[in-house]
Design an enzyme around this catalytic site. Structure first.
Site, mmCIF file in Angstrom:
data_model
loop_
_atom_site.group_PDB
_atom_site.id
_atom_site.type_symbol
_atom_site.label_atom_id
_atom_site.label_comp_id
_atom_site.label_asym_id
_atom_site.label_seq_id
_atom_site.Cartn_x
_atom_site.Cartn_y
_atom_site.Cartn_z
ATOM 1 N N THR A 20 70.988 87.474 48.029
ATOM 2 C CA THR A 20 70.311 87.955 46.825
ATOM 3 C C THR A 20 69.846 89.408 46.987
ATOM 4 O OG1 THR A 20 68.212 87.702 45.628
ATOM 5 C CG2 THR A 20 68.268 86.763 47.804
ATOM 6 N N ASP A 21 69.694 90.097 45.861
ATOM 7 C CA ASP A 21 69.154 91.464 45.912
ATOM 8 C C ASP A 21 67.694 91.465 46.374
ATOM 9 O OD1 ASP A 21 67.967 90.425 43.610
ATOM 10 O OD2 ASP A 21 68.618 92.039 42.281
ATOM 11 N N GLU A 22 67.049 90.278 46.330
ATOM 12 C CA GLU A 22 65.624 90.232 46.692
ATOM 13 C C GLU A 22 65.391 90.556 48.171
ATOM 14 O OE1 GLU A 22 63.289 87.149 44.844
ATOM 15 O OE2 GLU A 22 64.797 86.869 43.292
ATOM 16 N N TYR A 34 60.539 83.242 49.972
ATOM 17 C CA TYR A 34 61.947 83.030 49.578
ATOM 18 C C TYR A 34 62.820 84.178 50.053
ATOM 19 C CZ TYR A 34 66.107 83.437 46.627
ATOM 20 O OH TYR A 34 67.402 83.625 46.182
ATOM 21 N N LYS A 64 65.863 84.328 52.939
ATOM 22 C CA LYS A 64 67.236 84.749 52.658
ATOM 23 C C LYS A 64 67.624 85.939 53.552
ATOM 24 C CE LYS A 64 69.695 83.411 49.841
ATOM 25 N NZ LYS A 64 70.700 82.290 49.850
ATOM 26 N N ASP A 92 49.318 86.815 37.227
ATOM 27 C CA ASP A 92 50.554 87.335 37.815
ATOM 28 C C ASP A 92 50.937 86.558 39.084
ATOM 29 O OD1 ASP A 92 52.720 88.954 37.890
ATOM 30 O OD2 ASP A 92 51.614 90.838 38.120
#
Ligand code: NAD
Ligand code: TYD
Length: 343
Positions: free
Chosen positions: A125-127, A153, A157, A275
């Site tokens: 993922t780009d995360e 998360y 990854k 948030d």
């Protein structure tokens, strides 16, 4: 070819299974999925009887079971979609993210080494690149951007990605990694932004927008992601990382407003809620490498993709209503009460 796909009962994995069976009917798909809360066997009902498809309800962390599947099925290619994928859940309970996303990846790569797979592909993922500031629209993630994660998360990854690179360098495992931006489309679990907002709007429930809703994500239609992975596993260079994204940055609040407009629902349904902790501000992918090397370009514009997606959720209410009611989790027992289980 035998292609082992993990996480094939989830959102992107199932779309990938459908694409492979359609575009490469000569290939056999071996699907391995634990059927966690995010896995739904009903999603795969149309392919269950396809002779080119076989399903194993198995945890990728279960070394013995994975070894048996590799020994029996002898995959040529492994595509690892299986993961715990929801940031909010990782903030509540990080541990299972470390187990599945890191340990599971190592189990699959050990089996891939032992049985000599020709390609191990890690769906990332780009995360893993962390986030970009909102006031620097000139910045994008390239494959050389340092890993710099925010949530349990994304950290799990990134840990898996590092391990994949280590298996390539240390053991010569023929690996590739793809890092994609946010996906949307059919079969996405209604805990993620777009399907959650569609389901809530249809039920005239509040639409919970985190903070001001100004965080930016780079949205890609799921089929475009699957086509990119299909290209990488067949034509990509071993040892390489490929970023996947369609230059489609949007603020959360604008996405929510588009959904309300498409469904003819009032903006008064929007509520701004506390948030997310550590909320990443902006993701933006530079897809120049995959375009230059493999000729990949996204095919679905957001304005069309979001309409198709909303249409799909309207036409497939049973699919997501079963999830919201929890009924989908009985489906496995019902299905396998009648069928022989290969496990
Ligand atoms: P998802 O949560 O919809 O599906 C995950 C699937 O993996 C489910 O079917 C689940 O049952 C299965 N699974 C989970 N733990 C397992 C285990 N231990 N053993 C076997 N199966 C297990 O996720 P998704 O959105 O389809 O994402 C798929 C992959 O793509 C993930 O690796 C994710 O990190 C990556 N990704 C997702 C996005 C996105 O926008 N959704 C973007 C970029 C990358
Ligand atoms: P999500 O779909 O969880 O994907 P990710 O966190 O991997 O990008 O969330 C997309 C964006 O939408 C993210 O900025 C968080 C925000 N969001 C909300 O505002 N409300 C919600 O109920 C959810 C689930 C997400």
């Amino acid at each position: 070819m035998n292609i082992l796909v993990t996480g094939g009962a989830g959102f992107i994995g199932s779309n990938f299974v459908f694409l492979e069976l359609k575009e490469h009917p000569e290939d056999r798909i071996i699907c391995v999925d634990k059927l966690t809360y995010a896995g739904n066997l009903k999603t795969l009902k149309d392919v269950m009887d396809n002779p080119q498809f076989v399903f194993y309800k198995t945890d990728i962390c279960d070394r013995e079971a994975i070894d048996e599947i590799f020994a029996k099925e002898r995959p040529d290619i492994v595509v690892n979609f299986a993961a715990e994928s929801h940031v909010d859940r990782s903030i509540e309970n990080p541990e299972v993210f470390l187990e599945t996303n890191i340990i599971g990846t190592s189990v699959l790569m050990d089996a891939s080494r032992k049985y000599g797979v020709k390609r191990y592909h890690q769906v990332s993922t780009d995360e893993v690149y962390g986030d970009l500031p909102l006031d620097r629209p000139d910045l994008f993630f390239t494959e050389n951007t340092p890993l710099h994660t925010s949530s349990p998360y994304s950290s799990s990854k990134a840990g898996a990605d590092l391990l994949v690179n280590a298996y390539h360098r240390t053991f010569g495992l023929p690996t590739t990694i793809s890092r994609c931006s946010n996906n949307y489309g059919p079969y996405q679990f209604p805990e993620k932004l777009i399907p959650l907002m569609i389901a809530n709007a249809l039920a005239d429930k509040n639409l919970p927008v985190y903070g001001e809703g100004i965080n930016v994500r780079d949205w890609l239609y799921v089929e475009d992601h699957c086509k990119a992975i299909d290209l990488i596993i067949r034509k990509g260079t071993v040892g390489e990382v490929y970023n996947i994204g369609g230059h489609n940055e949007m603020r959360n609040i604008d996405i929510v407003k588009i959904i309300l407009e498409e469904l003819g629902k009032p903006e008064s349904l929007i509520v701004h809620v506390t948030d997310r902790k550590g909320h990443d501000q902006r993701y933006a992918i530079d897809p120049a490498k995959i375009h230059a090397e493999l000729g990949w370009l996204p095919e679905t514009m957001f304005k069309d993709g979001i309409k198709k997606t909303i249409r799909w959720y309207l036409d497939n209410k049973e699919w997501w209503e079963d999830i919201i009611s929890g009924d989908y989790q009985n489906y496995y027992a019902e299905m396998y009460g009648k069928k022989e289980v290969i496990d």
